[in-house]
Design a protein around this motif. Sequence first.
Motif, short mmCIF file in Angstrom:
data_model
loop_
_atom_site.label_atom_id
_atom_site.label_comp_id
_atom_site.label_asym_id
_atom_site.label_seq_id
_atom_site.Cartn_x
_atom_site.Cartn_y
_atom_site.Cartn_z
N ARG A 154 -4.24 7.19 -3.26
CA ARG A 154 -3.71 6.05 -2.51
C ARG A 154 -2.48 5.44 -3.19
O ARG A 154 -1.51 5.09 -2.52
CB ARG A 154 -4.79 4.97 -2.35
N SER A 155 -2.55 5.29 -4.51
CA SER A 155 -1.41 4.73 -5.23
C SER A 155 -1.48 5.16 -6.69
O SER A 155 -2.53 5.59 -7.17
CB SER A 155 -1.39 3.20 -5.15
N PHE A 208 4.69 9.39 -3.85
CA PHE A 208 3.98 8.44 -4.68
C PHE A 208 4.87 7.81 -5.75
O PHE A 208 4.39 7.07 -6.60
CB PHE A 208 2.77 9.12 -5.34
#
Length: 380
Positions: free
Chosen positions: A182-183, A214
């Motif tokens: 996600r991050s 990312f």
Amino acid sequence: MAETTDLLVIGAGVFGLWTARAAARAGMRVILAEADIPGAGASGGLVGALTPHQPDRWRPFKQFQFDGLVTLGARAAELAAETGIDPGHARCGRITPLVDERSRERALAHSRAAREVWSGAAEFEVLDSVPQGAQGLIAPEAAPFGVVRDTLSGRIGPRALVEALAHSVSRMAQIRSGWRLRSLAARDGVARFDRGDISAGHVVLAAGWGCLDFLPASCLPEDGRSGPGVKGQAALLAARADPGAPVIQANGIYIVPHADGRIAVGSTSEKTWRADGPDARLDALVETAASLAPALRGAEVVERWAGIRPRAPGREPLVGPLPGAPRLVLATGGYKIGFSIAHLVGDAVCTMIAGHGRPSGLPDSFTPEAHGLRAEERRI
């Protein structure tokens, strides 16, 4: 609270798998996280052609790939002995038809260059006709000015290699399929997934063409260089061939006899595309291949495949720590040559995260700085 480990590798394609294997064998605690399953992206294709760059205008990039082609056979054999899974490697050579006098003259010049830079490790020669081992894979009329034969090229089974690598890694480290990133807090070494957070001493981002998604936009090149992905399509045909037959390269097409006797054909190179799956461009590619190779005419298409191959901003592979975030190492951009260099990339990344500096054989053109990636002024 985030789980901790020495090394987190994100992406279980061949770059990520070889890196995880090298690090685990060096004694590191390794977690390999993959959004889908190992080999779900470009590493799980069909073609597996291993072909060198032309031997003229020699430079470190070409030398690195040459070293990969020369050493891959031993590494594949080691992997097969360890796991009982044959990656389907063979240094079977390559045949390229010559269509006019100009292409023959260039080939003769390349042959002279190969004698110098390949140092006797492989042959590159111009023949007047299609050799016996390639008959049926090249129609005589497709090579009116003879053919090039080199003994450095070969092939590998992409899915068999992924299976063998994943089996090896799973004995020494954790492979977590279905973990979607996600991050990424690169300076802190913290990755947030849909299933939880992982904090690592180092993070290797080897997620193929999605790697740059990312990174902060302020880290990325401003000069519009190409990347990050190129769509490739390929097909597996039920046509039979001697598994020791050479790879055929002609008109941008690869015809690759594999260990099971079937023949793979690929691939397209599409910088823009409307859909991710196979389409009419693959049908045209198969037709063109059949016009070159009598053995393919009328053969059943067993499988149609499409995937997005990673192409880094500077076009050459992207391997090294992100400027401003030394705990994050990028490993992507193996467009067209990924299978031939992935084991060397894994070794190089392992050397860097172990604190031994950048290996001397890893080209400077692979660094993030050479690709135009910049240090992030704010927190990454």
